[in-house]
Write an enzyme that holds these catalytic residues in place. Structure first.
Site, PDB file in Angstrom:
ATOM      1  N   HIS A  72     -21.272  37.214 -45.040  1.00 14.52           N
ATOM      2  CA  HIS A  72     -21.710  38.624 -45.080  1.00 14.52           C
ATOM      3  C   HIS A  72     -22.962  38.772 -44.203  1.00 14.52           C
ATOM      4  CE1 HIS A  72     -19.094  39.786 -48.626  1.00 14.52           C
ATOM      5  NE2 HIS A  72     -19.044  38.478 -48.656  1.00 14.52           N
ATOM      6  N   TYR A 343     -25.477  30.428 -52.561  1.00 16.58           N
ATOM      7  CA  TYR A 343     -26.354  31.496 -52.066  1.00 16.58           C
ATOM      8  C   TYR A 343     -27.786  30.968 -51.950  1.00 16.58           C
ATOM      9  CZ  TYR A 343     -22.595  34.892 -53.151  1.00 16.58           C
ATOM     10  OH  TYR A 343     -21.411  35.578 -53.209  1.00 16.58           O
TER      11      TYR A 343
HETATM   12  C1  HEM Z   1     -17.212  29.879 -54.289  1.00 18.89           C
HETATM   13  C2  HEM Z   1     -17.134  31.154 -53.935  1.00 18.89           C
HETATM   14  C3  HEM Z   1     -18.117  31.799 -52.987  1.00 18.89           C
HETATM   15  C4  HEM Z   1     -18.992  31.240 -52.075  1.00 18.89           C
HETATM   16  C5  HEM Z   1     -19.197  29.773 -51.764  1.00 18.89           C
HETATM   17  C6  HEM Z   1     -19.705  32.332 -51.430  1.00 18.89           C
HETATM   18  C7  HEM Z   1     -20.658  32.174 -50.447  1.00 18.89           C
HETATM   19  C8  HEM Z   1     -21.521  33.158 -49.995  1.00 18.89           C
HETATM   20  C9  HEM Z   1     -22.736  32.954 -49.212  1.00 18.89           C
HETATM   21  C10 HEM Z   1     -23.214  31.602 -48.719  1.00 18.89           C
HETATM   22  C11 HEM Z   1     -23.318  34.164 -49.016  1.00 18.89           C
HETATM   23  C12 HEM Z   1     -24.627  34.441 -48.280  1.00 18.89           C
HETATM   24  C13 HEM Z   1     -25.752  34.449 -49.320  1.00 18.89           C
HETATM   25  C14 HEM Z   1     -27.157  34.658 -48.747  1.00 18.89           C
HETATM   26  O1  HEM Z   1     -27.550  34.003 -47.766  1.00 18.89           O
HETATM   27  O2  HEM Z   1     -27.900  35.480 -49.339  1.00 18.89           O
HETATM   28  C15 HEM Z   1     -22.465  35.136 -49.660  1.00 18.89           C
HETATM   29  C16 HEM Z   1     -22.706  36.483 -49.685  1.00 18.89           C
HETATM   30  C17 HEM Z   1     -21.980  37.362 -50.439  1.00 18.89           C
HETATM   31  N1  HEM Z   1     -20.895  37.106 -51.271  1.00 18.89           N
HETATM   32 FE1  HEM Z   1     -20.074  35.350 -51.625  1.00 18.89          FE
HETATM   33  N2  HEM Z   1     -19.259  33.530 -51.954  1.00 18.89           N
HETATM   34  C18 HEM Z   1     -18.304  33.246 -52.908  1.00 18.89           C
HETATM   35  C19 HEM Z   1     -17.605  34.121 -53.701  1.00 18.89           C
HETATM   36  C20 HEM Z   1     -17.857  35.466 -53.749  1.00 18.89           C
HETATM   37  C21 HEM Z   1     -17.224  36.372 -54.680  1.00 18.89           C
HETATM   38  C22 HEM Z   1     -16.211  36.004 -55.789  1.00 18.89           C
HETATM   39  C23 HEM Z   1     -17.711  37.597 -54.422  1.00 18.89           C
HETATM   40  C24 HEM Z   1     -17.301  38.791 -55.220  1.00 18.89           C
HETATM   41  C25 HEM Z   1     -17.429  39.998 -55.010  1.00 18.89           C
HETATM   42  C26 HEM Z   1     -18.694  37.466 -53.328  1.00 18.89           C
HETATM   43  C27 HEM Z   1     -19.467  38.475 -52.765  1.00 18.89           C
HETATM   44  C28 HEM Z   1     -20.496  38.293 -51.853  1.00 18.89           C
HETATM   45  C29 HEM Z   1     -21.323  39.369 -51.375  1.00 18.89           C
HETATM   46  C30 HEM Z   1     -21.222  40.842 -51.763  1.00 18.89           C
HETATM   47  C31 HEM Z   1     -22.254  38.791 -50.485  1.00 18.89           C
HETATM   48  C32 HEM Z   1     -23.319  39.512 -49.677  1.00 18.89           C
HETATM   49  C33 HEM Z   1     -24.586  39.622 -50.473  1.00 18.89           C
HETATM   50  C34 HEM Z   1     -25.656  40.246 -49.608  1.00 18.89           C
HETATM   51  O3  HEM Z   1     -25.432  41.328 -49.043  1.00 18.89           O
HETATM   52  O4  HEM Z   1     -26.720  39.615 -49.522  1.00 18.89           O
HETATM   53  N3  HEM Z   1     -18.750  36.146 -52.951  1.00 18.89           N
HETATM   54  N4  HEM Z   1     -21.375  34.513 -50.252  1.00 18.89           N
END
Ligand code: HEM
Length: 370
Positions: A72, A343
């Site tokens: 993202h 995260y």
């Molecule tokens: C094992 C499963 C998952 C992994 C490894 C993962 C990994 C990541 C990582 C590394 C980030 C960046 C975080 C940062 O630097 O602040 C991220 C952002 C995000 N993830 Fe996931 N994610 C997973 C599952 C999900 C699920 C189930 C959702 C459900 C809605 C989701 C929604 C988001 C959202 C909305 C962001 C953006 C947050 C922002 O705007 O800062 N993710 N994810």
């Protein structure tokens, strides 16, 4: 405001001693969730999946983009407030659900994927992350996607899918043989992919429905726990993306539209909580719950402004899904602790790197987000 204030989300006036206490509390929280993930994933074995390996894989698939979220990566800060209507108070003692209570909210809309300068595209998954600031310094952070279900059930499947879905430089699309092998190994993901492909793609962020996808538990004042999932449903009817929109060449059209819409007037979503019954999957985000489950409108989120990401705003927030107020608790979904730990690792890396301006900042003028 110091770097520590920014990283911990502490208000500017917080004195040094209180700030240090906050740091140790966050450190303990992160160590706890990372520890839980380590235990669940068999940290001690050399082949184990760790938060670092997940984040390394994002970097391998997307290339290096210092200073940006590893997923993202392209986003825009938003701000507004949430007004509880009291209906949620019977299920959860969290103050945010009290009738007539207004809670300030800051957030971030984004597109899934690790490319911070990718051109906006209708099929790229849209997200909305929110941080509710409750009284007594409690917070509720939640990251939601505009999807009907999540594509994988386990952290291991997430890790495998990252590589299987990597676009082949020759075609710009994932290698079909790799995807076939992935779906054969994770049949629940094949089913989820079907539901995701069949979803309606709306005109933009402002008329998207954003879902928690993971299950949580609401805990009432008498201790009763209820399995829930939540969704933010736009107040205005959703418009399907038109052919002329899909043909737009403006690289930031989805973000630019939202900035322009919020400049005209605030946009609202209803926070609708779906109540799970016994037998509904709480540890499998690829499975939808039956459509006839009771749902409850618990209040209205209103976004009033947007601001390009920069130091000190939503850029420096970790929307960790396990930062929850008293009254909301995690479910047994294995993705939750994996998300929290990954995260934190992504945040730690990007917070230590010099960054370039967000792609959206280049075209956005300064909105009125607080
Ligand atoms: C094992 C499963 C998952 C992994 C490894 C993962 C990994 C990541 C990582 C590394 C980030 C960046 C975080 C940062 O630097 O602040 C991220 C952002 C995000 N993830 Fe996931 N994610 C997973 C599952 C999900 C699920 C189930 C959702 C459900 C809605 C989701 C929604 C988001 C959202 C909305 C962001 C953006 C947050 C922002 O705007 O800062 N993710 N994810």
């Amino acid at each position: 405001m110091t770097l520590l204030h920014r990283l911990t989300g502490a208000p500017p006036g917080m004195p040094p001693r209180a700030l240090m206490l906050r740091c140790s509390a966050i450190g303990a929280l992160l160590a706890g969730t990372a520890g839980a993930f380590a235990a669940a994933g068999g940290w001690l074995s050399p082949a184990a999946l760790t938060p670092a390996r997940i984040v390394d894989r994002f970097e391998r698939v997307n290339g290096p983009h210092p200073g940006f979220r590893r997923n993202h990566a392209k986003g825009l800060c938003v701000a507004g407030e949430f007004a509880g209507n009291g209906a949620g108070a019977a299920l959860s003692k969290a103050g945010v659900f009290a009738a007539g209570r207004t809670t300030p909210v800051e957030g971030r809309v984004a597109l899934a994927g690790g490319q911070p300068y990718a051109a906006d595209a209708a099929t790229t998954v849209r997200s909305l992350a929110l941080r509710f600031r409750l009284p007594n310094r409690e917070e509720w952070r939640t990251g939601m996607n505009a999807l009907p279900v999540f594509p994988v059930r386990t952290p291991e499947a997430f890790y495998e899918q990252l590589l299987a879905g990597k676009p082949d430089p020759a075609t710009g699309k994932p290698d079909p043989d790799r995807m076939k092998a992935f779906f054969a190994a994770y049949p629940e993901s094949a089913k989820a992919a079907g539901l995701i492909k069949a979803r309606t793609i709306t005109a933009g962020f402002a008329d998207s429905t954003f879902r928690s996808l993971n299950a949580f538990r609401f805990v009432a004042a008498d201790g009763r726990a209820t399995p829930v999932r939540w969704a933010l449903i736009p107040e205005r009817p959703a418009m399907q993306e038109s052919a002329s929109q899909a043909a737009r060449t403006d690289k930031n059209y989805l973000f630019d539209d939202l900035i322009a819409q919020l400049r005209q007037e605030p946009r609202s979503w209803h926070l609708v909580v779906t109540i799970g019954q016994s037998g509904d999957a709480t540890a499998d985000a690829t499975l939808p719950w039956p459509a006839d489950r009771e749902s409850l409108d618990v209040g209205t989120l209103t976004l009033t402004g947007a601001t390009p990401e920069e130091a000190g705003n939503c850029r420096d927030v970790n929307f960790d899904p396990l930062v929850l107020p008293d009254g909301i608790a995690p479910s047994d979904d294995p993705l939750l602790s994996a998300r929290s730990a990954a995260y934190a690792r992504s945040f730690a890396r990007r917070a230590g790197e010099a960054t370039r301006p967000s792609a959206v900042a280049a075209t956005a003028d300064r909105g009125d987000a607080r």
